[in-house]
Scaffold this motif. Structure first.
Motif, PDB file in Angstrom:
ATOM      1  N   LYS A 149      -4.933  -7.247  -1.867  1.00  0.00           N
ATOM      2  CA  LYS A 149      -5.056  -6.075  -0.998  1.00  0.00           C
ATOM      3  C   LYS A 149      -4.689  -4.775  -1.705  1.00  0.00           C
ATOM      4  CE  LYS A 149      -2.451  -7.615   2.321  1.00  0.00           C
ATOM      5  NZ  LYS A 149      -1.788  -7.686   3.626  1.00  0.00           N
ATOM      6  N   ILE A 150      -5.332  -4.509  -2.830  1.00  0.00           N
ATOM      7  CA  ILE A 150      -5.108  -3.279  -3.571  1.00  0.00           C
ATOM      8  C   ILE A 150      -6.213  -2.292  -3.223  1.00  0.00           C
ATOM      9  CG2 ILE A 150      -4.903  -2.226  -5.839  1.00  0.00           C
ATOM     10  CD1 ILE A 150      -2.630  -4.087  -5.284  1.00  0.00           C
ATOM     11  N   SER A 151      -5.838  -1.092  -2.829  1.00  0.00           N
ATOM     12  CA  SER A 151      -6.812  -0.038  -2.566  1.00  0.00           C
ATOM     13  C   SER A 151      -6.383   1.226  -3.296  1.00  0.00           C
ATOM     14  CB  SER A 151      -6.950   0.221  -1.064  1.00  0.00           C
ATOM     15  OG  SER A 151      -5.699   0.586  -0.512  1.00  0.00           O
ATOM     16  N   PHE A 152      -7.338   2.112  -3.514  1.00  0.00           N
ATOM     17  CA  PHE A 152      -7.089   3.325  -4.284  1.00  0.00           C
ATOM     18  C   PHE A 152      -7.616   4.534  -3.532  1.00  0.00           C
ATOM     19  CE2 PHE A 152      -7.609  -0.139  -7.309  1.00  0.00           C
ATOM     20  CZ  PHE A 152      -6.536   0.031  -8.174  1.00  0.00           C
ATOM     21  N   GLU A 153      -7.011   5.672  -3.833  1.00  0.00           N
ATOM     22  CA  GLU A 153      -7.543   6.947  -3.384  1.00  0.00           C
ATOM     23  C   GLU A 153      -8.303   7.585  -4.539  1.00  0.00           C
ATOM     24  OE1 GLU A 153      -4.281   9.231  -1.954  1.00  0.00           O
ATOM     25  OE2 GLU A 153      -3.741   7.788  -0.381  1.00  0.00           O
ATOM     26  N   SER A 154      -9.213   8.471  -4.226  1.00  0.00           N
ATOM     27  CA  SER A 154     -10.022   9.117  -5.248  1.00  0.00           C
ATOM     28  C   SER A 154      -9.138   9.836  -6.263  1.00  0.00           C
ATOM     29  CB  SER A 154     -10.981  10.120  -4.604  1.00  0.00           C
ATOM     30  OG  SER A 154     -11.726  10.811  -5.578  1.00  0.00           O
ATOM     31  N   GLY A 155      -9.359   9.535  -7.555  1.00  0.00           N
ATOM     32  CA  GLY A 155      -8.609  10.177  -8.626  1.00  0.00           C
ATOM     33  C   GLY A 155      -7.209   9.639  -8.844  1.00  0.00           C
ATOM     34  N   GLN A 156      -6.841   8.538  -8.198  1.00  0.00           N
ATOM     35  CA  GLN A 156      -5.475   8.020  -8.275  1.00  0.00           C
ATOM     36  C   GLN A 156      -5.267   7.116  -9.481  1.00  0.00           C
ATOM     37  OE1 GLN A 156      -4.405   5.446  -5.025  1.00  0.00           O
ATOM     38  NE2 GLN A 156      -2.225   5.545  -5.463  1.00  0.00           N
ATOM     39  N   ARG A 157      -4.082   7.192 -10.085  1.00  0.00           N
ATOM     40  CA  ARG A 157      -3.612   6.216 -11.062  1.00  0.00           C
ATOM     41  C   ARG A 157      -2.484   5.434 -10.403  1.00  0.00           C
ATOM     42  NH1 ARG A 157      -3.375   7.919 -17.146  1.00  0.00           N
ATOM     43  NH2 ARG A 157      -1.271   7.111 -16.927  1.00  0.00           N
ATOM     44  N   ARG A 158      -2.666   4.148 -10.225  1.00  0.00           N
ATOM     45  CA  ARG A 158      -1.670   3.325  -9.532  1.00  0.00           C
ATOM     46  C   ARG A 158      -1.009   2.387 -10.519  1.00  0.00           C
ATOM     47  NH1 ARG A 158      -2.435   1.039  -3.690  1.00  0.00           N
ATOM     48  NH2 ARG A 158      -1.448   3.049  -3.370  1.00  0.00           N
ATOM     49  N   ARG A 159       0.301   2.339 -10.443  1.00  0.00           N
ATOM     50  CA  ARG A 159       1.062   1.507 -11.363  1.00  0.00           C
ATOM     51  C   ARG A 159       1.397   0.158 -10.740  1.00  0.00           C
ATOM     52  NH1 ARG A 159       6.306   3.007 -15.097  1.00  0.00           N
ATOM     53  NH2 ARG A 159       6.856   0.866 -15.662  1.00  0.00           N
ATOM     54  N   LEU A 160       1.233  -0.904 -11.546  1.00  0.00           N
ATOM     55  CA  LEU A 160       1.567  -2.262 -11.140  1.00  0.00           C
ATOM     56  C   LEU A 160       2.382  -2.906 -12.247  1.00  0.00           C
ATOM     57  CD1 LEU A 160      -1.927  -3.421  -9.833  1.00  0.00           C
ATOM     58  CD2 LEU A 160       0.030  -2.819  -8.423  1.00  0.00           C
ATOM     59  N   ASP A 161       3.640  -3.204 -11.981  1.00  0.00           N
ATOM     60  CA  ASP A 161       4.493  -3.921 -12.929  1.00  0.00           C
ATOM     61  C   ASP A 161       4.640  -5.347 -12.416  1.00  0.00           C
ATOM     62  OD1 ASP A 161       4.735  -1.639 -14.391  1.00  0.00           O
ATOM     63  OD2 ASP A 161       6.681  -1.070 -13.566  1.00  0.00           O
ATOM     64  N   ILE A 162       4.197  -6.315 -13.213  1.00  0.00           N
ATOM     65  CA  ILE A 162       3.998  -7.673 -12.721  1.00  0.00           C
ATOM     66  C   ILE A 162       4.840  -8.658 -13.521  1.00  0.00           C
ATOM     67  CG2 ILE A 162       2.278  -9.477 -12.324  1.00  0.00           C
ATOM     68  CD1 ILE A 162       0.189  -7.209 -12.191  1.00  0.00           C
ATOM     69  N   GLU A 163       5.676  -9.404 -12.823  1.00  0.00           N
ATOM     70  CA  GLU A 163       6.535 -10.399 -13.469  1.00  0.00           C
ATOM     71  C   GLU A 163       5.850 -11.761 -13.457  1.00  0.00           C
ATOM     72  OE1 GLU A 163      10.342 -10.906 -11.687  1.00  0.00           O
ATOM     73  OE2 GLU A 163      11.006 -12.403 -13.148  1.00  0.00           O
ATOM     74  N   MET A 164       5.860 -12.431 -14.595  1.00  0.00           N
ATOM     75  CA  MET A 164       5.297 -13.779 -14.726  1.00  0.00           C
ATOM     76  C   MET A 164       6.429 -14.793 -14.819  1.00  0.00           C
ATOM     77  SD  MET A 164       2.005 -13.238 -14.747  1.00  0.00           S
ATOM     78  CE  MET A 164       1.170 -14.624 -15.549  1.00  0.00           C
ATOM     79  N   LYS A 165       6.221 -15.948 -14.184  1.00  0.00           N
ATOM     80  CA  LYS A 165       7.221 -17.011 -14.207  1.00  0.00           C
ATOM     81  C   LYS A 165       6.566 -18.343 -14.549  1.00  0.00           C
ATOM     82  CE  LYS A 165      10.422 -14.947 -10.874  1.00  0.00           C
ATOM     83  NZ  LYS A 165      11.207 -15.165  -9.630  1.00  0.00           N
TER      84      LYS A 165
END
Length: 669
Positions: A178-194
């Motif tokens: 459920k990831i959505s964006f706004e026009s011109g947006q840079r969205r950060r995602l920091d993801i932990e792996m286990k």
């Protein structure tokens, strides 16, 4: 030049999901997860950039294999690793109507974060028709993390919903829905792996000798991918002693296939993985036979290449799985199904965007070559233009059997880039009345129809003119009348007439992707709204989510200004869950559903911590059903509760008022 993105879709996967939904409740995560988990969904909904994805326990389907640069095609095995994308400086923003996702992938050692290089990060279209679920469609873009674990995915169209998947051979898959964006947006995602779970077992012949080199495929039973060939989570082979070890699997129910040339394939379903290693599996393979055939187009007997052929057992000697992993036809339309038990089978075929639904036949092993005749989809050809008649260069097309976009399926939507606005759309809906809708950034959309696609191979000369649409404005305030900033306001379609259940399906499952956020004065502005009947769905951090009960009309692109919408803080429910011996129980899912709502309605969920405690905040006032589910039945927003393994025979009820704090201890008896 016209370029059409490939839609990764497997109709059989959707049938399986639909069957589960018919007997299941869908749990939609609106609250916190277990202690130590993060709040990705809430952070994404609030639009924050310092995202920490949740530690989802849901099984993830489909392995993202590394390959070279690609756009909108499945990541396939045997290709070269992709290159790590350069990360532009923070002041370099995406183009209008585009967005970017960036961040880092890391692990933890001794409580400290450690960057994870060489992880594959892919952003995929979400083609689910339900806002609370995600279904992986086409892979839009992918990359590999650099030495510091960083990644960057740019040029993402901002007018759609996505999911992000991360794969690394040494860790369990991660799935960010459920990831959505706004026009011109840079969205950060920091993801932990286990690290994930381990599945062990042996494969032998009926005479007891070990089988070396047998292929073991592990698939997740929720089948949350459209392309069935991507439904394998992990794969391995047996050693010289017939033993296999499959590591880094996600928790949940699995389907495990054992395949060996010359032997009949054997499958085990409902293999349950949770907390540690599962009991070893034992496969005993008997002799197998093959089934050969061809797939040809009915009109001219020309070969149909690249078609998925799936065998379903009808009556077999010695048993065998109900369905077998699909095979694909070659350039001559030929296929060879190996590893079948002797018997009768139903063969179904599918190729997204090419074949009309319904191609199937029955066959018996040992007989003559099977010929399956299929029909091509009708092609609808035309152009999309703006209100002045100028071509629109980037747009989406979808066919609908009724004159309303509310009944459209994202699975049938195709995305086009064309300087002259031209398109050729493969229509999977055959009927006397079909409407073709077009959408584009900065427009409300347009349509043409009704069209008759019965018996048609090509309909040419279509022209879809887009309108700018209306502007819907209003304000969001709290109980005291103060403005609420950064609230998410989205349009929900209204439909179903006097049938409340139909209205729920149309309004909640297939709402338009039109939304905005309030400014510091609590004001929202939703642009490019097509004519129709709507209501509002509103959410904000620290408040209970709200869906307006009053509807409003948009007509002829005329602006609409709505009265203030009020958000309340909501109630809090907390307590301890104990087992039949009175001991606190961790990892149990507590589900809170509003009484009287349909089975697929949204619900609040959380999981108990190590001390058996749970807490759900910001609950809308009302009377709720309280249910307890085993851990794997709900894992983030991606899991479907099928009724298998549910614990707690009867749901309890609780009435909650706004800003009320209620303690409710629960027992598994």
């Amino acid at each position: 030049m016209l370029s059409e993105s490939r839609m990764n879709r497997e109709r059989l996967a959707m049938v399986a999901v639909a069957l589960m939904l018919a007997v299941a409740g869908v749990t939609w995560v609106l609250t916190q997860e277990e202690e130590g988990g993060s709040e990705l969904d809430a952070l994404v909904e609030d639009g924050r950039s310092d995202l920490e994805p949740r530690d989802s326990s849901a099984p993830q389907t489909g392995v993202v294999h590394r390959q070279g640069e690609s756009k909108e095609r499945p990541l396939s095995e045997g290709t070269a690793p992709g290159k790590s994308a350069e990360i532009p400086p923070p002041d370099v923003m995406p183009k209008p109507f585009e967005a970017a996702a960036y961040g880092r992938v890391f692990t933890r050692e001794g409580g400290e974060e450690k960057p994870l290089p060489d992880a594959v990060v892919a952003i995929c279209r979400d083609v689910s028709d339900h806002r609370g679920l995600s279904l992986q469609g086409a892979v839009l873009e992918h990359t590999v993390t650099d030495a510091r674990g960083r990644f960057y995915l740019g040029s993402i169209p901002s007018d759609a919903r996505y999911l992000v998947r991360v794969e690394h051979p040494d860790f369990a898959s991660r799935f960010v829905p459920k990831i959505s964006f706004e026009s011109g947006q840079r969205r950060r995602l920091d993801i932990e792996m286990k690290a994930g779970l381990t599945l062990r077992g042996t494969v032998t012949a009926v005479d007891g000798r070990p089988l070396a080199g047998a292929v073991i495929q592990v698939a997740d039973q929720t089948m949350r991918v459209m392309d069935q060939m991507q439904g394998v989570e992990r794969q391995g082979t047996t050693d010289s002693e017939g033993n296999f070890i499959i590591r880094n699997l996600t928790p949940g129910y699995k389907r495990v296939h054992a395949l060996m040339k010359g032997f009949a394939t054997q499958s085990k379903t409902n293999v349950y993985l949770v907390r540690g290693d599962a009991d070893p599996l034992k496969f005993v393979l008997g002799p197998g036979v093959s089934l050969a055939g061809r797939v040809v187009f009915d009109a001219d007997d020309s070969p149909a290449a690249g078609v998925y052929v799936t065998a379903f057992g009808l009556q077999r000697d010695g048993g065998g799985p109900f369905s077998y992993p699909p095979v694909i036809t070659d350039e001559q339309g030929r296929f060879l199904y190996e590893g079948l038990a002797k018997g009768d089978y139903r063969l179904t075929v599918a190729k997204p965007g090419t074949l009309a639904p319904g191609g199937r036949t029955t066959a018996r092993t040992g007989g003559e070559e099977v010929v399956i005749r299929v029909k091509r989809l009708p092609r609808l050809r035309g152009a999309v233009v703006d209100p002045s008649g100028n071509p629109v260069s980037r747009f989406s097309i979808v066919a609908v059997s009724r004159d309303s976009l509310m009944f459209a399926s994202k699975r049938l939507m195709r995305h086009f880039t064309s300087e002259d606005g031209s398109f050729e759309y493969p229509c999977e809906i055959r009927g006397a009345k079909v409407w073709l809708f077009a959408e584009a950034p900065g427009f409300a959309g347009g349509r043409v129809g009704p069209l008759s696609t019965q018996g048609a191979e090509m309909i040419d000369g279509l022209r879809i003119q887009l309108s700018r649409g209306a502007e819907v404005t209003g304000r969001v305030v709290d109980a005291s009348g103060k403005p609420v900033g950064n609230a998410s306001v989205r349009l929900l379609g209204v439909g179903g007439g006097s049938n409340p259940l139909a209205g729920f399906f149309v309004g909640s499952l297939r709402g338009l992707d039109r939304s905005a956020r309030t400014d510091t004065a609590g004001v929202y502005r939703i642009e490019n709204v097509p004519s129709g009947d709507y209501r509002l769905g509103i959410s904000a951090g620290g408040f209970a989510s709200s869906e307006s009960q009053r509807s409003f009309q948009v007509r002829n692109d005329e602006p609409v200004h709505l009265p203030d919408e009020k958000l309340l803080r909501g109630a809090t429910l907390e307590g301890i869950v104990v087992n039949k011996d009175g001991q606190p129980t961790s990892g149990v899912t507590v589900k809170l559903s509003l009484k009287g709502t349909p089975i697929l309605a949204s619900a609040y969920t959380t999981r108990t911590d190590g001390a058996g405690r749970y807490r759900i905040e910001h609950i809308r006032a009302g009377i709720y059903r309280v249910e307890l589910l085993e851990t794997s039945a709900v894992g983030g927003a991606q899991r479907i509760f099928s009724g298998l393994g549910g614990i707690g025979a009867q749901a309890q009820e609780v009435a909650l008022g706004d800003e009320e704090l209620r303690t409710m201890n629960l027992s598994l008896d």
